[in-house]
Design a protein around this motif. Sequence first.
Motif, PDB file in Angstrom:
ATOM      1  N   UNK A 168      -9.515  -6.605  -0.438  1.00  0.00           N
ATOM      2  CA  UNK A 168     -10.910  -6.450  -0.136  1.00  0.00           C
ATOM      3  C   UNK A 168     -10.802  -5.633  -2.168  1.00  0.00           C
ATOM      4  N   UNK A 169     -12.022  -5.615  -2.999  1.00  0.00           N
ATOM      5  CA  UNK A 169     -11.495  -5.554  -3.792  1.00  0.00           C
ATOM      6  C   UNK A 169     -10.957  -5.544  -4.558  1.00  0.00           C
ATOM      7  N   UNK A 170     -10.679  -7.150  -4.656  1.00  0.00           N
ATOM      8  CA  UNK A 170      -9.419  -7.648  -5.210  1.00  0.00           C
ATOM      9  C   UNK A 170      -7.867  -6.782  -4.738  1.00  0.00           C
ATOM     10  N   UNK A 171      -8.054  -5.808  -3.736  1.00  0.00           N
ATOM     11  CA  UNK A 171      -6.582  -5.121  -3.357  1.00  0.00           C
ATOM     12  C   UNK A 171      -6.178  -6.226  -1.874  1.00  0.00           C
ATOM     13  N   UNK A 172      -4.646  -5.701  -1.772  1.00  0.00           N
ATOM     14  CA  UNK A 172      -4.126  -6.127  -0.672  1.00  0.00           C
ATOM     15  C   UNK A 172      -4.871  -5.301   0.326  1.00  0.00           C
ATOM     16  N   UNK A 173      -4.685  -4.866   1.816  1.00  0.00           N
ATOM     17  CA  UNK A 173      -4.733  -3.400   2.092  1.00  0.00           C
ATOM     18  C   UNK A 173      -4.264  -3.470   3.608  1.00  0.00           C
ATOM     19  N   UNK A 174      -3.272  -2.249   3.824  1.00  0.00           N
ATOM     20  CA  UNK A 174      -2.919  -3.390   4.995  1.00  0.00           C
ATOM     21  C   UNK A 174      -3.149  -1.385   6.104  1.00  0.00           C
ATOM     22  N   UNK A 175      -3.220  -1.755   7.463  1.00  0.00           N
ATOM     23  CA  UNK A 175      -3.405   0.184   8.010  1.00  0.00           C
ATOM     24  C   UNK A 175      -2.345   0.012   8.727  1.00  0.00           C
ATOM     25  N   UNK A 186      -3.227  -5.696  -9.569  1.00  0.00           N
ATOM     26  CA  UNK A 186      -2.625  -6.731 -10.162  1.00  0.00           C
ATOM     27  C   UNK A 186      -1.374  -7.128  -9.876  1.00  0.00           C
ATOM     28  N   UNK A 187      -1.118  -6.216  -8.863  1.00  0.00           N
ATOM     29  CA  UNK A 187       0.283  -7.336  -7.673  1.00  0.00           C
ATOM     30  C   UNK A 187       0.021  -6.432  -6.630  1.00  0.00           C
ATOM     31  N   UNK A 188      -0.267  -7.394  -5.165  1.00  0.00           N
ATOM     32  CA  UNK A 188      -0.689  -7.240  -4.171  1.00  0.00           C
ATOM     33  C   UNK A 188       0.613  -7.116  -3.778  1.00  0.00           C
ATOM     34  N   UNK A 189       1.774  -7.240  -3.969  1.00  0.00           N
ATOM     35  CA  UNK A 189       3.186  -6.557  -3.424  1.00  0.00           C
ATOM     36  C   UNK A 189       3.905  -5.722  -3.451  1.00  0.00           C
ATOM     37  N   UNK A 190       2.719  -4.172  -4.797  1.00  0.00           N
ATOM     38  CA  UNK A 190       3.133  -3.213  -5.250  1.00  0.00           C
ATOM     39  C   UNK A 190       2.084  -2.293  -4.367  1.00  0.00           C
ATOM     40  N   UNK A 191       2.408  -0.600  -4.103  1.00  0.00           N
ATOM     41  CA  UNK A 191       1.916  -0.222  -3.170  1.00  0.00           C
ATOM     42  C   UNK A 191       1.945   1.664  -3.629  1.00  0.00           C
ATOM     43  N   UNK A 192       3.084   1.035  -4.794  1.00  0.00           N
ATOM     44  CA  UNK A 192       3.665   2.219  -5.025  1.00  0.00           C
ATOM     45  C   UNK A 192       3.065   2.922  -6.744  1.00  0.00           C
ATOM     46  N   UNK A 194       1.744   4.596  -9.341  1.00  0.00           N
ATOM     47  CA  UNK A 194       1.494   6.098  -9.321  1.00  0.00           C
ATOM     48  C   UNK A 194      -0.612   5.868 -10.143  1.00  0.00           C
ATOM     49  N   UNK A 195      -1.527   6.144  -9.156  1.00  0.00           N
ATOM     50  CA  UNK A 195      -2.708   6.720 -10.002  1.00  0.00           C
ATOM     51  C   UNK A 195      -3.688   4.566  -9.745  1.00  0.00           C
ATOM     52  N   UNK A 196      -3.041   4.157  -9.483  1.00  0.00           N
ATOM     53  CA  UNK A 196      -3.656   2.763  -9.108  1.00  0.00           C
ATOM     54  C   UNK A 196      -3.465   1.786  -7.811  1.00  0.00           C
ATOM     55  N   UNK A 197      -2.137   2.572  -6.616  1.00  0.00           N
ATOM     56  CA  UNK A 197      -2.147   2.458  -5.371  1.00  0.00           C
ATOM     57  C   UNK A 197      -2.605   3.568  -4.795  1.00  0.00           C
ATOM     58  N   UNK A 198      -2.551   3.422  -3.125  1.00  0.00           N
ATOM     59  CA  UNK A 198      -2.767   4.895  -2.650  1.00  0.00           C
ATOM     60  C   UNK A 198      -3.089   4.867  -1.261  1.00  0.00           C
ATOM     61  N   UNK A 199      -3.514   5.649  -0.759  1.00  0.00           N
ATOM     62  CA  UNK A 199      -4.077   5.773   1.013  1.00  0.00           C
ATOM     63  C   UNK A 199      -5.554   6.138   0.999  1.00  0.00           C
ATOM     64  N   UNK A 200      -6.298   6.180   2.151  1.00  0.00           N
ATOM     65  CA  UNK A 200      -7.104   6.533   2.535  1.00  0.00           C
ATOM     66  C   UNK A 200      -6.886   7.504   3.710  1.00  0.00           C
ATOM     67  N   UNK A 201      -7.401   8.336   4.676  1.00  0.00           N
ATOM     68  CA  UNK A 201      -6.935   8.367   5.684  1.00  0.00           C
ATOM     69  C   UNK A 201      -8.629   8.738   6.658  1.00  0.00           C
ATOM     70  N   UNK A 202      -8.649   8.131   7.015  1.00  0.00           N
ATOM     71  CA  UNK A 202      -9.681   7.512   8.128  1.00  0.00           C
ATOM     72  C   UNK A 202     -10.018   8.177   9.600  1.00  0.00           C
ATOM     73  N   UNK A 203     -10.725   9.769   9.593  1.00  0.00           N
ATOM     74  CA  UNK A 203     -10.516   9.913  10.684  1.00  0.00           C
ATOM     75  C   UNK A 203      -9.801  10.387  11.399  1.00  0.00           C
ATOM     76  N   UNK A 204      -8.125  10.774  10.907  1.00  0.00           N
ATOM     77  CA  UNK A 204      -7.157  10.789  12.075  1.00  0.00           C
ATOM     78  C   UNK A 204      -7.956  11.710  13.655  1.00  0.00           C
ATOM     79  N   UNK A 205      -8.610  12.183  13.502  1.00  0.00           N
ATOM     80  CA  UNK A 205      -9.391  13.325  14.230  1.00  0.00           C
ATOM     81  C   UNK A 205      -9.885  11.984  15.856  1.00  0.00           C
ATOM     82  N   UNK A 206     -10.260  11.632  15.558  1.00  0.00           N
ATOM     83  CA  UNK A 206     -10.936  10.384  16.111  1.00  0.00           C
ATOM     84  C   UNK A 206     -10.323   8.656  16.535  1.00  0.00           C
ATOM     85  N   UNK A 207      -9.949   8.805  17.839  1.00  0.00           N
ATOM     86  CA  UNK A 207      -8.461   7.203  18.252  1.00  0.00           C
ATOM     87  C   UNK A 207      -7.860   7.786  19.014  1.00  0.00           C
ATOM     88  N   UNK A 208      -7.054   6.415  18.651  1.00  0.00           N
ATOM     89  CA  UNK A 208      -5.428   6.745  18.302  1.00  0.00           C
ATOM     90  C   UNK A 208      -4.985   5.915  17.406  1.00  0.00           C
TER      91      UNK A 208
END
Length: 541
Positions: A168-175, A186-192, A194-208
Amino acid sequence: MSYKGIRAPIYIGQDGWSANKNQTQIKSSQLIVANDITYEYGTVGKEGGAVRYTPNPIDNGATILGGTDWWPNTNLQRMVVMTSSGKLLRDTGSGQFLVTLKSGLNQPTYIPYFVTGGSETQAANKKLFCFTGSNPVQVLSGDGTTTTNLATPPSDWATRPPIAGDIYVQRLWGASGHFVYFSNPANHEDFTTVNVTGQLAVYPGIGDEIVAIKAFKGFLFVWKKPFGIFFINANDPNIQNWSVTPVTAGLGAAGPGAVCAYDNDIVFLDVAGSVCQLASTLQFVPGTNAVVPTTTFASSSISLVAYIDPFIRDNFDTSALRLCQSGWHAHKREMTFCVTTIGSPVNNGRLTVDFNRPDIVRFRWSIRDICTAMIMARDTDLTMHPFLGDDKGLIWKIDQPTRSKDGQGYISIFQTGHEEFSNLFGGFPSQEKFASSRKLFQFLEVVANPVGNWNLSIDVYIDSKYTQTVQFNMGVSGAALDSFILDTSRLAGNAVQSKRRRIKGSGRRISLAGHTSGPGEDFSIEKIYVEFQPGAERDPS
């Protein structure tokens, strides 16, 4: 001489299959049994056959857990599968899967989920990523013969590997857990970085936990188990402006293989097995100077509307729905979900959703095949074709023109509702409904397209009691028996044929169950006429 009674048509299967417990609500154009049939070309016929893709069991007969159609470049087609022995295997078209890409892998938490990525630059290889939830993400670069662990994953994945992913948007995403992680574009094996990769919290209070993600229509959709659906908008160049928006907290997905996209919508199985649809809609939001239309999404159950949910509740093993796999057969405009029925140790049922009619969604069912894996692979005509993996190390190409499985016959059954012809009136001028009267049934007439010299058997049930079986030959009337090969050749002519047989019995309702089971036997039914005389006896009601 024309018939001197009532001639009532049953437009067989035109409106699909209904599992409604209230038989009086089932229309004459609906079926109450739709096993191993197809609605192709406006008729009811026998579902296509199956042939082996693997000439012999692979990996000593291990269960095929999942697979994908892998194109390392535009000229090379491969199939990659994961087996229950913990191996990733690659095939080059022979069906032998001679290349072991990786061994010693743990069993997937749900199913092995494959994502095609890489090619971040013109010179970079395409890469195949395999998410299992129980192993480091596996990466196959180009037409390689081994996979490697993802080069620089997020530190969180060391203890909780991701279950699913997507581009999605030229990036590899994992859940993983309640978070989605995004790579360097620029590198789908790079998740570290800084300021280019990252994570998003998806409503941790909902679901398992998050069990599925899919990029669609410019958004990344997120499903949790047992409930929670969201969409992420990451189209802004500034990561700080990305957003997570809830769709519903009332529905979720059964697993990563339970989500399948087609045309303009996404279809998924929820944790109860209900077939749900996620569709875009406009929401009008007050703006600074005017009401602004904004795209949002809504979900609803299409199997509930079609009265298939009663069958699902009675037959699906919901505890095993995490193993569900699905595929969109665009050429046939059908979507299939492979599920486990109650009492089975593996996926053994296929619920197919037919989208050929714009006004109605139709369902059909099959338990012919073990279907622990479903793979959609590009055929020589460039269309995607369905393959099934089983628990004996075999992969099958299904939906074949010959109505046999590996040369053997299989049963195909359709059954009409218990029809009382409540839409018909008689007794002019009083115009009383026939539903209230007994009927003296006399003839059946089947209107069919000729497909071959074999019989379609139709069992007759009057007031739910079996009365007789009548046979209808599926070839051209009067064809000579020495002009074709039995069970293999189609007879000459393509005109619609009408075949009429006498039946006996009286009652208020009649149901017809048609079936064939011989190798190569097909049928193509347009409609059936029931001919009867209104009885003098009427129920007190």
